[in-house]
Design a protein around this motif. Structure first.
Motif, PDB file in Angstrom:
ATOM      1  N   PRO A   1       0.854  -1.153  -0.173  1.00  0.00           N
ATOM      2  CA  PRO A   1      -0.077  -0.115  -0.009  1.00  0.00           C
ATOM      3  C   PRO A   1       0.721   1.209   0.015  1.00  0.00           C
ATOM      4  CG  PRO A   1      -0.092  -1.035   2.313  1.00  0.00           C
ATOM      5  CD  PRO A   1       0.822  -2.028   1.331  1.00  0.00           C
ATOM      6  N   THR A   2       1.667   1.280  -1.073  1.00  0.00           N
ATOM      7  CA  THR A   2       2.628   2.486  -1.160  1.00  0.00           C
ATOM      8  C   THR A   2       2.301   2.943  -2.580  1.00  0.00           C
ATOM      9  OG1 THR A   2       4.195   1.354   0.276  1.00  0.00           O
ATOM     10  CG2 THR A   2       5.102   3.130  -0.904  1.00  0.00           C
ATOM     11  N   ALA A   3       2.458   4.339  -2.590  1.00  0.00           N
ATOM     12  CA  ALA A   3       2.471   5.054  -4.065  1.00  0.00           C
ATOM     13  C   ALA A   3       2.877   6.264  -4.039  1.00  0.00           C
ATOM     14  CB  ALA A   3       0.965   5.189  -4.221  1.00  0.00           C
ATOM     15  N   HIS A   4       3.519   6.868  -5.187  1.00  0.00           N
ATOM     16  CA  HIS A   4       3.682   8.474  -5.077  1.00  0.00           C
ATOM     17  C   HIS A   4       2.542   9.270  -5.102  1.00  0.00           C
ATOM     18  CE1 HIS A   4       7.466   6.658  -6.131  1.00  0.00           C
ATOM     19  NE2 HIS A   4       7.041   6.340  -7.407  1.00  0.00           N
ATOM     20  N   LEU A   5       2.834  10.433  -4.843  1.00  0.00           N
ATOM     21  CA  LEU A   5       1.573  11.246  -4.680  1.00  0.00           C
ATOM     22  C   LEU A   5       1.998  12.613  -5.512  1.00  0.00           C
ATOM     23  CD1 LEU A   5      -1.117  12.222  -3.404  1.00  0.00           C
ATOM     24  CD2 LEU A   5       0.471  13.208  -1.441  1.00  0.00           C
ATOM     25  N   VAL A   6       0.925  13.034  -6.318  1.00  0.00           N
ATOM     26  CA  VAL A   6       1.217  14.190  -7.191  1.00  0.00           C
ATOM     27  C   VAL A   6      -0.050  14.903  -7.279  1.00  0.00           C
ATOM     28  CG1 VAL A   6       1.582  14.949  -9.488  1.00  0.00           C
ATOM     29  CG2 VAL A   6       2.844  12.788  -8.687  1.00  0.00           C
ATOM     30  N   GLU A   7       0.003  16.106  -6.617  1.00  0.00           N
ATOM     31  CA  GLU A   7      -1.254  17.004  -6.447  1.00  0.00           C
ATOM     32  C   GLU A   7      -0.941  18.066  -7.717  1.00  0.00           C
ATOM     33  OE1 GLU A   7      -2.154  19.595  -3.375  1.00  0.00           O
ATOM     34  OE2 GLU A   7      -3.731  20.046  -4.046  1.00  0.00           O
ATOM     35  N   ILE A   8      -1.984  18.113  -8.651  1.00  0.00           N
ATOM     36  CA  ILE A   8      -2.217  18.967  -9.670  1.00  0.00           C
ATOM     37  C   ILE A   8      -3.005  20.209  -9.107  1.00  0.00           C
ATOM     38  CG2 ILE A   8      -3.373  19.286 -11.965  1.00  0.00           C
ATOM     39  CD1 ILE A   8      -0.957  17.406 -12.084  1.00  0.00           C
ATOM     40  N   GLY A   9      -2.385  21.368  -9.199  1.00  0.00           N
ATOM     41  CA  GLY A   9      -3.136  22.618  -8.767  1.00  0.00           C
ATOM     42  C   GLY A   9      -2.672  22.610  -7.151  1.00  0.00           C
ATOM     43  N   ALA A  10      -1.426  22.446  -6.906  1.00  0.00           N
ATOM     44  CA  ALA A  10      -1.255  22.367  -5.364  1.00  0.00           C
ATOM     45  C   ALA A  10      -1.076  23.487  -4.607  1.00  0.00           C
ATOM     46  CB  ALA A  10       0.192  21.477  -5.481  1.00  0.00           C
ATOM     47  N   SER A  11      -1.047  24.747  -5.330  1.00  0.00           N
ATOM     48  CA  SER A  11      -0.844  26.230  -4.863  1.00  0.00           C
ATOM     49  C   SER A  11       0.553  26.070  -3.755  1.00  0.00           C
ATOM     50  CB  SER A  11      -2.004  26.301  -3.708  1.00  0.00           C
ATOM     51  OG  SER A  11      -1.806  27.541  -3.362  1.00  0.00           O
ATOM     52  N   ALA A  12       0.365  26.263  -2.500  1.00  0.00           N
ATOM     53  CA  ALA A  12       1.575  26.160  -1.706  1.00  0.00           C
ATOM     54  C   ALA A  12       1.888  24.748  -1.308  1.00  0.00           C
ATOM     55  CB  ALA A  12       1.393  26.860  -0.303  1.00  0.00           C
ATOM     56  N   GLY A  13       1.356  23.747  -1.420  1.00  0.00           N
ATOM     57  CA  GLY A  13       1.660  22.286  -1.248  1.00  0.00           C
ATOM     58  C   GLY A  13       1.001  21.867   0.285  1.00  0.00           C
ATOM     59  N   LEU A  14      -0.071  22.646   0.728  1.00  0.00           N
ATOM     60  CA  LEU A  14      -0.376  22.279   2.014  1.00  0.00           C
ATOM     61  C   LEU A  14      -1.013  21.054   1.870  1.00  0.00           C
ATOM     62  CD1 LEU A  14      -2.030  25.713   3.346  1.00  0.00           C
ATOM     63  CD2 LEU A  14       0.444  24.790   3.586  1.00  0.00           C
TER      64      LEU A  14
ATOM     65  N   PRO B   1     -15.961   6.069  10.593  1.00  0.00           N
ATOM     66  CA  PRO B   1     -14.779   6.019   9.465  1.00  0.00           C
ATOM     67  C   PRO B   1     -14.129   4.544   9.294  1.00  0.00           C
ATOM     68  CG  PRO B   1     -14.518   7.952  10.586  1.00  0.00           C
ATOM     69  CD  PRO B   1     -15.597   6.950  11.560  1.00  0.00           C
ATOM     70  N   ASP B   2     -13.745   4.338   8.301  1.00  0.00           N
ATOM     71  CA  ASP B   2     -13.114   3.057   7.913  1.00  0.00           C
ATOM     72  C   ASP B   2     -11.662   3.046   8.595  1.00  0.00           C
ATOM     73  OD1 ASP B   2     -11.599   1.062   6.700  1.00  0.00           O
ATOM     74  OD2 ASP B   2     -12.170   1.317   4.527  1.00  0.00           O
ATOM     75  N   PRO B   3     -11.441   2.356   9.631  1.00  0.00           N
ATOM     76  CA  PRO B   3      -9.992   2.309  10.152  1.00  0.00           C
ATOM     77  C   PRO B   3      -8.887   1.900   9.606  1.00  0.00           C
ATOM     78  CG  PRO B   3     -11.342   0.476  10.983  1.00  0.00           C
ATOM     79  CD  PRO B   3     -12.255   1.164   9.967  1.00  0.00           C
ATOM     80  N   HIS B   4      -9.205   1.322   8.219  1.00  0.00           N
ATOM     81  CA  HIS B   4      -8.087   1.050   7.355  1.00  0.00           C
ATOM     82  C   HIS B   4      -7.040   2.062   7.099  1.00  0.00           C
ATOM     83  CE1 HIS B   4      -5.837  -0.979   3.754  1.00  0.00           C
ATOM     84  NE2 HIS B   4      -6.778  -1.859   4.302  1.00  0.00           N
ATOM     85  N   ALA B   5      -5.639   1.768   7.359  1.00  0.00           N
ATOM     86  CA  ALA B   5      -4.740   2.690   7.057  1.00  0.00           C
ATOM     87  C   ALA B   5      -4.650   3.333   5.662  1.00  0.00           C
ATOM     88  CB  ALA B   5      -3.244   2.253   7.412  1.00  0.00           C
ATOM     89  N   PRO B   6      -4.373   4.497   5.418  1.00  0.00           N
ATOM     90  CA  PRO B   6      -4.317   4.951   4.206  1.00  0.00           C
ATOM     91  C   PRO B   6      -2.893   4.632   3.485  1.00  0.00           C
ATOM     92  CG  PRO B   6      -4.235   6.998   5.573  1.00  0.00           C
ATOM     93  CD  PRO B   6      -4.161   5.580   6.426  1.00  0.00           C
ATOM     94  N   PHE B   7      -2.677   4.914   2.092  1.00  0.00           N
ATOM     95  CA  PHE B   7      -1.501   4.271   1.685  1.00  0.00           C
ATOM     96  C   PHE B   7      -0.334   5.375   1.947  1.00  0.00           C
ATOM     97  CE2 PHE B   7       0.124   7.631  -1.523  1.00  0.00           C
ATOM     98  CZ  PHE B   7      -1.272   8.655  -1.425  1.00  0.00           C
ATOM     99  N   THR B   8       0.975   4.731   1.911  1.00  0.00           N
ATOM    100  CA  THR B   8       2.139   5.400   2.217  1.00  0.00           C
ATOM    101  C   THR B   8       2.611   6.049   1.006  1.00  0.00           C
ATOM    102  OG1 THR B   8       2.545   3.649   4.118  1.00  0.00           O
ATOM    103  CG2 THR B   8       4.472   5.017   3.405  1.00  0.00           C
ATOM    104  N   VAL B   9       3.139   7.219   1.477  1.00  0.00           N
ATOM    105  CA  VAL B   9       3.566   8.294   0.462  1.00  0.00           C
ATOM    106  C   VAL B   9       4.940   7.766   0.046  1.00  0.00           C
ATOM    107  CG1 VAL B   9       4.255  10.552  -0.372  1.00  0.00           C
ATOM    108  CG2 VAL B   9       2.070  10.117   0.828  1.00  0.00           C
ATOM    109  N   ALA B  10       5.306   7.755  -1.349  1.00  0.00           N
ATOM    110  CA  ALA B  10       6.888   7.428  -1.549  1.00  0.00           C
ATOM    111  C   ALA B  10       7.296   8.761  -1.980  1.00  0.00           C
ATOM    112  CB  ALA B  10       6.939   6.470  -2.721  1.00  0.00           C
TER     113      ALA B  10
END
Ligand SMILES: C[S@@+](CC[C@H](N)C(=O)[O-])C[C@H]1O[C@@H](n2cnc3c(N)ncnc32)[C@H](O)[C@@H]1O
Length: 351
Positions: free
Chosen positions: A141-154, A189-198
């Motif tokens: 459960p690991t993936a890269h994260l890319v935000e389009i329209g990230a502004s300041a990246g918060l 809420p679903d207690p499953h952990a979210p993916f890990t960011v690479a």
């Protein structure tokens, strides 16, 4: 070019109809509409910028530099405690004439483009859904994260925040940012952990550099004065992002995609997230965006997470490529104040 009368009318309309959650801006907008020098100054704003938001943010920005100004006492985001009263107009008129040049400088150059931290609490639902899908496909459960329209990246720093949905809490309780959101679900809420960011990367046609004090102050000045919680979350998340060293690349989404994703280390899927960004695209751009993600999926699985405005509540959608099948995961308040989860059933639509 827009006439002064039209600008004044838009200011009044903002006060009457749009500033619903700001009693102060409801009062200041019509005051500004009745001051011809302020209206004239708005004729020089950047094209497409809403006049009231630009002017009121410019006022708030200048008030940051003027702690002694009585007008500042009405801005809760700047520590003020006064509700709008009979002395507001006097305080307003004691402030703006001496600030006209500085206000003009801001109005001519700045844009209304916010970065809303609490949207991370909505996006997190999708990140849990992504992790579930990866595990179902027997992938880590690991993936890269890319935000389009990230502004300041918060929003790219979401995994450094803590979350509260009603009585359910996630993340490190000692995290410097806790985002609290009303949970409108019938089950917790679903207690499953979210993916890990690479790798994490932002893309924005006009990124905001938090290391530039002017740019950071403008972003904060866009927060309406009664929205103290948003301002506090912005301050705390900004500090997290600076520490983390998030990169937001200056590029148009359609120039960046699909090739920009190829530069990410291979072998891992990519989560491509966009919040309140693609709704600014033309239909042709949206089609090209979808197609570019389909092309990027030739080299790795792509999970597209979209949180975009819709009447009755923003839509949180998850689309998987190749294939382009979309699931509506939730409806939410545009600023993330509430979230209503929907069945995480596969494929409500197919692109
Ligand atoms: C309303 S802001 C949302 C920022 C952030 N996603 C959030 O939800 O807080 C939209 C952002 O998208 C960026 N943007 C608009 N069109 C774009 C494009 N074609 N390519 C890349 N960024 C774009 C704007 O510069 C702006 O920073």
């Amino acid at each position: 070019m827009e006439t002064s009368e039209r600008i004044a009318q838009r200011l009044r309309q903002f006060g009457e109809l749009e500033a619903t959650t700001s009693p102060l801006y409801r009062r200041l907008a019509p005051l500004a509409a009745a001051r011809p020098e302020l209206v004239a100054l708005l004729r020089e704003r950047r094209s497409g910028q809403p006049p009231a938001n630009v002017l009121l943010a410019a006022l708030q920005r200048r008030l940051m530099a003027r702690p002694e100004a009585p007008l500042r006492g009405y801005f809760a985001t700047l520590g003020g405690t006064r509700a709008p009263d009979d002395e507001l107009a006097t305080a307003f008129d004691a402030f703006w004439p001496g600030e006209l040049d500085a206000l003009a400088g801001l109005v001519r150059t700045r844009r209304v483009a916010t970065n809303e931290v609490r949207r991370a609490a909505v996006l997190r639902l999708a990140y849990v859904a992504v992790a579930r899908r990866l595990v179902e496909r027997e992938r880590p459960p690991t993936a890269h994260l890319v935000e389009i329209g990230a502004s300041a990246g918060l929003l790219l720093a979401w995994d450094r925040f803590a979350y509260r949905y009603g009585s359910a809490g996630f993340g490190d309780p000692d995290a410097p940012v806790t985002l609290t959101t009303t949970w409108r679900g019938t089950v917790p809420p679903d207690p499953h952990a979210p993916f890990t960011v690479a790798e994490r990367l932002g893309v924005d046609v006009e990124p905001v550099d938090l290391d530039d004090p002017e740019a950071a102050a403008w972003l904060r000045a866009l927060i309406w004065p009664e929205h103290v919680e948003r301002a506090a979350a912005f301050d705390a998340a900004g500090a997290v992002v600076r520490r983390l060293g998030v990169t937001v690349r200056a590029a148009d989404a359609l120039t960046f995609l699909p090739g920009g994703l190829d530069a990410l280390p291979g072998g891992l899927p990519a989560v491509v997230v966009h919040a309140f960004t693609v709704n600014q695209f033309s239909d042709a751009m949206r089609r090209a965006f979808d197609q570019a993600l389909g092309e990027a999926a030739r080299t790795r699985p792509i999970y597209r997470v979209g949180l975009e405005w819709a009447p009755g509540g923003a839509r949180l959608e998850l689309t998987t490529y190749p294939g382009g099948r979309t699931t509506l995961l939730a409806r939410a308040d545009p600023h993330g104040a509430w979230v209503e989860p929907l069945e995480d059933e596969p494929a409500t639509t197919s692109r």
